[in-house]
Design a protein around this motif. Structure first.
Motif, PDB file in Angstrom:
ATOM      1  N   PRO A  40       0.838  -1.139  -0.075  1.00  0.00           N
ATOM      2  CA  PRO A  40       0.096   0.091  -0.018  1.00  0.00           C
ATOM      3  C   PRO A  40       0.814   1.149   0.019  1.00  0.00           C
ATOM      4  CG  PRO A  40      -0.806  -1.484   1.679  1.00  0.00           C
ATOM      5  CD  PRO A  40       0.349  -2.115   1.226  1.00  0.00           C
ATOM      6  N   ASN A  41       0.320   2.223  -0.676  1.00  0.00           N
ATOM      7  CA  ASN A  41       1.015   3.563  -0.746  1.00  0.00           C
ATOM      8  C   ASN A  41       2.448   3.393  -1.326  1.00  0.00           C
ATOM      9  OD1 ASN A  41      -1.290   4.693   0.236  1.00  0.00           O
ATOM     10  ND2 ASN A  41      -0.532   4.325   2.377  1.00  0.00           N
ATOM     11  N   PHE A  53      -0.056   2.709  -6.163  1.00  0.00           N
ATOM     12  CA  PHE A  53      -1.230   2.041  -5.271  1.00  0.00           C
ATOM     13  C   PHE A  53      -1.654   2.855  -3.946  1.00  0.00           C
ATOM     14  CE2 PHE A  53      -1.611  -2.337  -2.894  1.00  0.00           C
ATOM     15  CZ  PHE A  53      -3.157  -2.622  -2.777  1.00  0.00           C
ATOM     16  N   ILE A  54      -2.759   3.626  -4.437  1.00  0.00           N
ATOM     17  CA  ILE A  54      -3.078   4.471  -3.453  1.00  0.00           C
ATOM     18  C   ILE A  54      -4.658   4.141  -2.567  1.00  0.00           C
ATOM     19  CG2 ILE A  54      -1.992   6.434  -4.221  1.00  0.00           C
ATOM     20  CD1 ILE A  54      -5.501   6.094  -5.278  1.00  0.00           C
ATOM     21  N   GLY A  55      -5.190   3.163  -2.601  1.00  0.00           N
ATOM     22  CA  GLY A  55      -6.247   2.677  -2.224  1.00  0.00           C
ATOM     23  C   GLY A  55      -6.577   1.214  -2.410  1.00  0.00           C
ATOM     24  N   ARG A  56      -7.525   0.486  -1.611  1.00  0.00           N
ATOM     25  CA  ARG A  56      -7.792  -0.882  -1.807  1.00  0.00           C
ATOM     26  C   ARG A  56      -8.384  -0.963  -3.347  1.00  0.00           C
ATOM     27  NH1 ARG A  56      -7.852  -4.466   2.026  1.00  0.00           N
ATOM     28  NH2 ARG A  56      -7.984  -3.069   3.670  1.00  0.00           N
ATOM     29  N   PRO A 112      -0.656  16.736   7.895  1.00  0.00           N
ATOM     30  CA  PRO A 112      -0.527  15.849   9.299  1.00  0.00           C
ATOM     31  C   PRO A 112       0.265  14.727   9.106  1.00  0.00           C
ATOM     32  CG  PRO A 112      -2.330  15.777   8.121  1.00  0.00           C
ATOM     33  CD  PRO A 112      -1.818  16.705   7.302  1.00  0.00           C
ATOM     34  N   LEU A 113       0.733  14.242   7.933  1.00  0.00           N
ATOM     35  CA  LEU A 113       1.475  12.953   7.778  1.00  0.00           C
ATOM     36  C   LEU A 113       2.647  12.991   8.709  1.00  0.00           C
ATOM     37  CD1 LEU A 113       1.815  11.829   4.001  1.00  0.00           C
ATOM     38  CD2 LEU A 113       0.651  10.465   6.183  1.00  0.00           C
ATOM     39  N   THR A 126       0.873   8.724  -1.000  1.00  0.00           N
ATOM     40  CA  THR A 126      -0.349   8.520  -0.489  1.00  0.00           C
ATOM     41  C   THR A 126      -1.333   9.586  -0.462  1.00  0.00           C
ATOM     42  OG1 THR A 126      -1.481   7.947   1.654  1.00  0.00           O
ATOM     43  CG2 THR A 126       0.614   9.300   1.668  1.00  0.00           C
ATOM     44  N   TYR A 127      -2.706   9.464  -0.231  1.00  0.00           N
ATOM     45  CA  TYR A 127      -3.307  10.582  -0.218  1.00  0.00           C
ATOM     46  C   TYR A 127      -3.568  11.124   1.092  1.00  0.00           C
ATOM     47  CZ  TYR A 127      -5.955  10.903  -4.510  1.00  0.00           C
ATOM     48  OH  TYR A 127      -6.060  11.328  -5.946  1.00  0.00           O
ATOM     49  N   SER A 128      -3.413  12.280   1.449  1.00  0.00           N
ATOM     50  CA  SER A 128      -3.301  12.854   2.752  1.00  0.00           C
ATOM     51  C   SER A 128      -3.795  14.452   2.627  1.00  0.00           C
ATOM     52  CB  SER A 128      -1.994  12.899   3.490  1.00  0.00           C
ATOM     53  OG  SER A 128      -2.218  13.502   4.691  1.00  0.00           O
ATOM     54  N   GLU A 129      -3.695  15.272   3.522  1.00  0.00           N
ATOM     55  CA  GLU A 129      -4.026  16.505   3.361  1.00  0.00           C
ATOM     56  C   GLU A 129      -2.897  17.451   3.233  1.00  0.00           C
ATOM     57  OE1 GLU A 129      -7.607  17.270   6.363  1.00  0.00           O
ATOM     58  OE2 GLU A 129      -5.834  16.639   7.484  1.00  0.00           O
ATOM     59  N   LYS A 134      -7.515  17.753   0.529  1.00  0.00           N
ATOM     60  CA  LYS A 134      -7.193  16.235  -0.005  1.00  0.00           C
ATOM     61  C   LYS A 134      -6.116  16.375  -0.926  1.00  0.00           C
ATOM     62  CE  LYS A 134      -8.716  11.723  -1.371  1.00  0.00           C
ATOM     63  NZ  LYS A 134      -9.780  10.923  -1.504  1.00  0.00           N
TER      64      LYS A 134
ATOM     65  N   PHE B   8      -5.582  -0.015   5.453  1.00  0.00           N
ATOM     66  CA  PHE B   8      -4.451   0.238   4.327  1.00  0.00           C
ATOM     67  C   PHE B   8      -3.238   0.956   4.550  1.00  0.00           C
ATOM     68  CE2 PHE B   8      -3.532   1.889   0.206  1.00  0.00           C
ATOM     69  CZ  PHE B   8      -3.505   0.788  -0.676  1.00  0.00           C
ATOM     70  N   ARG B  12      -2.981   7.331  11.093  1.00  0.00           N
ATOM     71  CA  ARG B  12      -3.071   8.597  10.287  1.00  0.00           C
ATOM     72  C   ARG B  12      -3.804   9.520  11.357  1.00  0.00           C
ATOM     73  NH1 ARG B  12      -2.388   8.774   5.031  1.00  0.00           N
ATOM     74  NH2 ARG B  12      -0.611   7.156   4.300  1.00  0.00           N
ATOM     75  N   SER B  13      -3.716  10.789  11.110  1.00  0.00           N
ATOM     76  CA  SER B  13      -4.322  11.824  11.894  1.00  0.00           C
ATOM     77  C   SER B  13      -5.981  11.654  11.747  1.00  0.00           C
ATOM     78  CB  SER B  13      -3.749  13.157  11.554  1.00  0.00           C
ATOM     79  OG  SER B  13      -4.578  14.141  12.105  1.00  0.00           O
ATOM     80  N   SER B  15      -7.623  14.093  11.433  1.00  0.00           N
ATOM     81  CA  SER B  15      -8.340  15.240  10.338  1.00  0.00           C
ATOM     82  C   SER B  15      -8.369  14.718   9.146  1.00  0.00           C
ATOM     83  CB  SER B  15      -7.318  16.408  10.531  1.00  0.00           C
ATOM     84  OG  SER B  15      -6.016  15.830   9.717  1.00  0.00           O
ATOM     85  N   GLU B  16      -7.853  13.448   8.712  1.00  0.00           N
ATOM     86  CA  GLU B  16      -8.125  12.777   7.399  1.00  0.00           C
ATOM     87  C   GLU B  16      -9.440  12.033   7.232  1.00  0.00           C
ATOM     88  OE1 GLU B  16      -4.841  10.338   6.394  1.00  0.00           O
ATOM     89  OE2 GLU B  16      -3.254  12.028   6.393  1.00  0.00           O
ATOM     90  N   ARG B  60     -10.021  11.690   3.521  1.00  0.00           N
ATOM     91  CA  ARG B  60      -9.025  12.326   2.837  1.00  0.00           C
ATOM     92  C   ARG B  60      -7.800  11.410   2.629  1.00  0.00           C
ATOM     93  NH1 ARG B  60     -10.949  16.095   6.448  1.00  0.00           N
ATOM     94  NH2 ARG B  60     -12.420  17.508   5.579  1.00  0.00           N
ATOM     95  N   GLY B  61      -7.827  10.193   2.526  1.00  0.00           N
ATOM     96  CA  GLY B  61      -6.729   9.190   2.487  1.00  0.00           C
ATOM     97  C   GLY B  61      -7.398   8.386   1.255  1.00  0.00           C
ATOM     98  N   CYS B  62      -7.157   7.043   1.752  1.00  0.00           N
ATOM     99  CA  CYS B  62      -7.591   5.983   0.720  1.00  0.00           C
ATOM    100  C   CYS B  62      -9.000   5.790   0.531  1.00  0.00           C
ATOM    101  CB  CYS B  62      -6.874   4.589   1.169  1.00  0.00           C
ATOM    102  SG  CYS B  62      -7.463   4.076   2.858  1.00  0.00           S
ATOM    103  N   GLY B  63      -9.807   6.190   1.367  1.00  0.00           N
ATOM    104  CA  GLY B  63     -11.244   5.988   0.942  1.00  0.00           C
ATOM    105  C   GLY B  63     -11.766   4.948   1.840  1.00  0.00           C
ATOM    106  N   GLU B  64     -11.057   4.225   2.577  1.00  0.00           N
ATOM    107  CA  GLU B  64     -11.536   2.957   3.422  1.00  0.00           C
ATOM    108  C   GLU B  64     -12.568   3.358   4.473  1.00  0.00           C
ATOM    109  OE1 GLU B  64      -9.785   0.264   2.415  1.00  0.00           O
ATOM    110  OE2 GLU B  64     -10.252  -1.173   3.964  1.00  0.00           O
TER     111      GLU B  64
END
Lengths: 165, 85
Positions: A40-41, A53-56, A112-113, A126-129, A134, B8, B12-13, B15-16, B60-64
């Motif tokens: 992942p990621n 690979f950014i999500g299931r 915030p990562l 990865t997706y984050s803020e 987003k 996944f 994570r924070s 906030s996501e 705001r991440g992988c959508g899980e």
């Protein structure tokens, strides 16, 4: 306080959003894509194409814009099977490169990562803020890159300028 | 701030994520329960003093979508109670 960084708004890339079981995607378009990343990621690279690979069951393919038409011709998004989805999203994201000695400091303001090199390894994506929006964040040699929706691009430029001055 | 473990992405924070409400009871067969039981299912959400199971969306991440147990007394994410279903 000012920071020693270099901010660059990147040119548009060819982007394709791929969803569905990896086996089905590989069967449909595997020969035109880099090897599917197993972690992942993470991402794999082949011939200037990056597969992230950014999500299931969710990947993003990135390539130089000059390859967009030929990639669309090979991936055939309009006629793919119903259990997968391939969507051209090239004009939806704008990328920023943040490099220089203070790049982690500025990214820590925006995101915030946990960006420490022992956690967010080089090559991870990865997706984050970023500033609450987003964003697709990646770590490369010497800096970070992130992408936000095109419409937020100018606002992010403004936020970055405020953060570094 | 809470750190929420996404299956996944890892920790994570908060906030996501977007809060998706408490995990409620399974939907009963409306023909097999009393009116009072049906109204309770529709309108009463779990609000215990202690661990409660909640749904969260890594928007705001992988959508899980994921569930966690959170202790309402301390705001800590905790292990599921032994008698949890």
């Amino acid at each position: 306080m000012s920071y020693n960084i270099h901010i660059q708004r990147q040119e548009i890339s060819a982007l394709f959003d791929l969803k569905g079981p990896s086996e089905a995607l590989q069967e449909w378009a595997g020969k035109h894509l880099p090897v599917f990343p197993s972690h992942p990621n993470s991402k794999t690279i082949k011939d200037e194409m990056e597969l992230s690979f950014i999500g299931r069951n969710h990947w993003i393919l990135r390539a130089p814009l000059s390859q967009e038409q030929s990639l669309a011709g090979r991936l055939m998004p309009e006629s793919c099977p119903s259990d997968i989805s391939i969507v051209r999203i090239s004009d939806t994201l704008t990328f920023f490169g943040i490099s220089g000695p203070d790049a982690p400091e500025v990214m820590a303001i925006a995101c915030p990562l946990d960006l420490h090199a022992s956690v967010f390894l080089e090559g991870m994506i990865t997706y984050s803020e970023v500033f609450g929006i987003k964003a697709l964040v990646s770590h490369y040699d010497g800096g970070f890159e992130f992408a936000v929706e095109q419409s937020f691009g100018d606002m992010i430029v403004d936020y970055l300028n405020r953060a570094i001055t | 701030m809470m750190l929420i473990h996404c299956p996944f992405c890892g920790k994570r924070s908060e906030s996501e994520f977007i809060y998706g409400g408490p995990v409620g009871a399974d939907r009963p067969n409306p023909d097999a329960v009393s009116d009072a039981q049906w109204v309770e299912y529709l309108t009463v959400t779990p609000n215990p003093l202690g661990p409660v199971q909640e749904k969260w969306w890594h928007a705001r991440g992988c959508g899980e979508w994921l569930t966690i147990w959170r202790d309402t007394r301390t705001h800590d994410i905790v292990e599921a109670p032994e008698n949890a279903q």
